[in-house]
Design an enzyme around this catalytic site. Sequence first.
Site, short mmCIF file in Angstrom:
data_model
loop_
_atom_site.label_atom_id
_atom_site.label_comp_id
_atom_site.label_asym_id
_atom_site.label_seq_id
_atom_site.Cartn_x
_atom_site.Cartn_y
_atom_site.Cartn_z
N HIS A 552 0.85 -1.20 0.00
CA HIS A 552 0.00 0.00 0.00
C HIS A 552 0.87 1.23 0.00
O HIS A 552 1.95 1.30 0.61
CB HIS A 552 -1.00 -0.03 1.15
CG HIS A 552 -0.47 0.27 2.53
ND1 HIS A 552 -0.34 1.54 3.03
CD2 HIS A 552 -0.07 -0.57 3.52
CE1 HIS A 552 0.10 1.49 4.27
NE2 HIS A 552 0.29 0.23 4.60
N ASP A 564 5.74 2.77 7.18
CA ASP A 564 4.37 2.31 6.93
C ASP A 564 3.68 3.22 5.92
O ASP A 564 3.04 4.19 6.30
CB ASP A 564 3.59 2.30 8.24
CG ASP A 564 2.19 1.72 8.08
OD1 ASP A 564 1.95 1.04 7.06
OD2 ASP A 564 1.36 1.95 8.97
N GLU A 598 -5.45 1.86 2.08
CA GLU A 598 -5.24 0.71 2.96
C GLU A 598 -5.49 1.09 4.41
O GLU A 598 -6.08 0.32 5.19
CB GLU A 598 -3.82 0.17 2.78
CG GLU A 598 -3.54 -1.14 3.52
CD GLU A 598 -3.03 -0.97 4.94
OE1 GLU A 598 -2.87 -2.01 5.62
OE2 GLU A 598 -2.79 0.17 5.38
N GLU A 599 -5.06 2.29 4.78
CA GLU A 599 -5.16 2.71 6.17
C GLU A 599 -6.60 2.90 6.63
O GLU A 599 -6.87 2.97 7.82
CB GLU A 599 -4.37 4.02 6.38
CG GLU A 599 -2.88 3.91 6.13
CD GLU A 599 -2.15 3.07 7.19
OE1 GLU A 599 -2.82 2.52 8.09
OE2 GLU A 599 -0.93 2.97 7.09
N ASP A 627 4.39 -5.01 3.62
CA ASP A 627 3.87 -3.91 4.43
C ASP A 627 4.77 -3.75 5.65
O ASP A 627 4.87 -4.66 6.48
CB ASP A 627 2.44 -4.22 4.85
CG ASP A 627 1.74 -3.01 5.47
OD1 ASP A 627 2.41 -1.99 5.70
OD2 ASP A 627 0.53 -3.10 5.71
N HIS A 714 2.43 4.82 12.88
CA HIS A 714 1.34 5.77 12.72
C HIS A 714 1.61 7.10 13.43
O HIS A 714 0.68 7.72 13.97
CB HIS A 714 0.02 5.16 13.20
CG HIS A 714 -0.56 4.18 12.23
ND1 HIS A 714 -1.82 3.62 12.39
CD2 HIS A 714 -0.05 3.62 11.09
CE1 HIS A 714 -2.06 2.78 11.39
NE2 HIS A 714 -1.00 2.75 10.59
#
Length: 748
Positions: A552, A564, A598-599, A627, A714
């Site tokens: 992603h 990420d 994706e998130e 990922d 994140h």
Amino acid sequence: MLSGAGGMQYVGYARTYKGLPVAGGDAVVVTDATGQVTDTVVATGPTTGDIALTPKVSTRSALRVAKARLSQVDKAEQPRLVVRAGEKGERLAWEVAVSGVADRRPSVQHVFVDALDGSVIDAYDLVRYGTGNGYYNGQVTISTSGAAGSYTMKDPTRSGLACGGQNGAPYTKGVDSWGDGTGTSLETGCVDALWAAQKMWDMLRDWFRYNGFNGRGGGFPTRVGLNDVNAYWSGSYASFGRDRTNTRQATAMDVVGHEYGHAVFQFAGSGAMGSGNEFGGLNESAGDIFGTLLEHYANIPGDPPDYTIGEEVDLLGTGPIRNMANPSLINGDPNCYSSAIPVTEVHAAAGPQNHWFYLLAEGTHPGGGKPNSPVCSGPSRLTGIGIQKAGKIFLNALLRRTSTWRHADVHRATLSAAAELYGSRSTEYAAVWAAWRAVNVPSAMPTPPPVPTVTSVVAPTGPGDVPEASLANIKAHLQQFQSIASSNGGNRRSTGPGYLASVTYVENKLRAAGYTVTRQSCTSGCTRGAGPNLIADWPGGDANQVVMAGAHLDSVSAGPGINDNASGSATLLEVALTLARYNPTMAKHVRFGWWTDEEQGLLGSKFYVNSLRSTERSKIKRYLNFDMVGSRNGGYFINNIGTAAAADLRKYYTDLGLAPEENVEGANRSDDASFRNAGIPTSGVAAGASARKTPAQAAKWGGTASRPYDSCYHAACDTTTNISDTILDRAADATTYAIWRAAVSTGP
């Protein structure tokens, strides 16, 4: 704006000087599918010095000079004051368009009369003559207009295509059945001509994604019954005569394709026409190339495809009029470029480019009944890339054409087109360069790097003849993603400009390497405003056995998302570029995907899988997901580690003594779940997210126990400093190994 293969766009521009048009000041700007400028081609440089802008020659005098070039003047347009730029410098001139007859043939000339002394500076004729074979195509279906009782030989679906006599009116009749199959019938000639023109329209669309003969959905009518052993392009219609015995019309495919090839040439690039025999020779060669492409596209038994022009009409009892494999066999036409080409008669001057095209498409020793072709310099054996690829490169190059088109310009333009379509390290790029060398056209670009072949390229840390992906290149990609995020609000979230810029970066790299790339808009199920998925296919391999890999491309809104998941996206990009760089023989087809949204819940990959028909899903034999593959305190995790889809990844890590583990933390949390839920075998690697490393894992893998695999998960600190080079490098090599073994190997 014109469109070419590979999503390329070509925009022609004209220049002015103190309010006057600059004839010969045209330019073409080339952009990719995203609108990013990739090339600029100019006919002449900027206007320099002071040019006297007050004419001393009247418009009446300019008209008289221009008309004197014709033996019969049917029409003369009002002179236009311009600055004429070209090889003779920049001069104030009257541009006069006159039409009529010259040398007993139709002529439509643009004459540039010096506005100070009344001399002719330059001139060019839009009428292009060519001849060819005049036998028929047999029983064919043509598109016509009308209804019962009143039909017209006019195509209702392809704008501008029609056929009739020399008065310009299309033929009409009460029944929709045309021609009697005889060579003397003009109506039969129109059947052949209109059918061939319609086929050429379809060829331009199907093979090159080109819209009509002018690139904008426009076509031009045909006229038959010319009382001449010839055919010509007038600048606005094609006219066809007969053979010398007056037993058949000169309306065979290669003749029709040749004349309409002049139309493609005329409207390509800036649209401005040039003068001189070298320009004219390139125009004639373009006609030959399009006529030959048409024969190969139609591929009918009555006119099998070949590389000779006019081979069956035998206009003067000497056979074909040109031979692309060996131009010297016809009238001693030149095989090779030399300083004499600019003063060589235009049909003979077509020889070098015709010869180049044959060598590019077929090589020197193609076999299969095709003739061998000599070279003028360089290696004595060349391998062709196929006529469709050669045609695609030629047309994309032609869309850069300016009014000063010369062989050196075509050399540069074809290399640029090959780089856009297939990559600058591709076999196709090298073949373009070698074919020009073989016909003695000097290089305007550097010698291409050698195209590597995979024979014993062994990854030093893993088994098998598999190359390594470059860690340095992957880190350069990561830096680009960081810069993109920094310039777009600090993130690359799926609904923001940072995501679209990331898509563009990946897409440009892939297109330059030779991938077929598609942006897939997520039209349902995704967050409103989310950007597209990006799908890239490498040519070759069994299309019914697809090995797919994905990552992603979006981040959360809190930060740039370098681990990420720029780490997975950058790794996948470099693996794809490595495959293109080595270009091995493919057993299975390889496809890569970069996912949006994706998130927000794997939404982009779900849309992709749901958009596939069941037959297309069944072709995907495994999907591998990547990922977060560079976590700073990470480990070596494999999705579905006990399955056949994971075997190559497991073997690579195991052979390094890493004892990989099942990716429990990531189960059903990344895009592989979208494929697995559709029944497609899946695996992939990860290095861990917010879960904490156990003491046992720290003991065997290193790092700090009881700390998260990624402490910036994140968060705004997920930057280029949040990457473990060792873990990222191993993940990249494992990825390359798994894809290579699955797709290049002939095993299961």
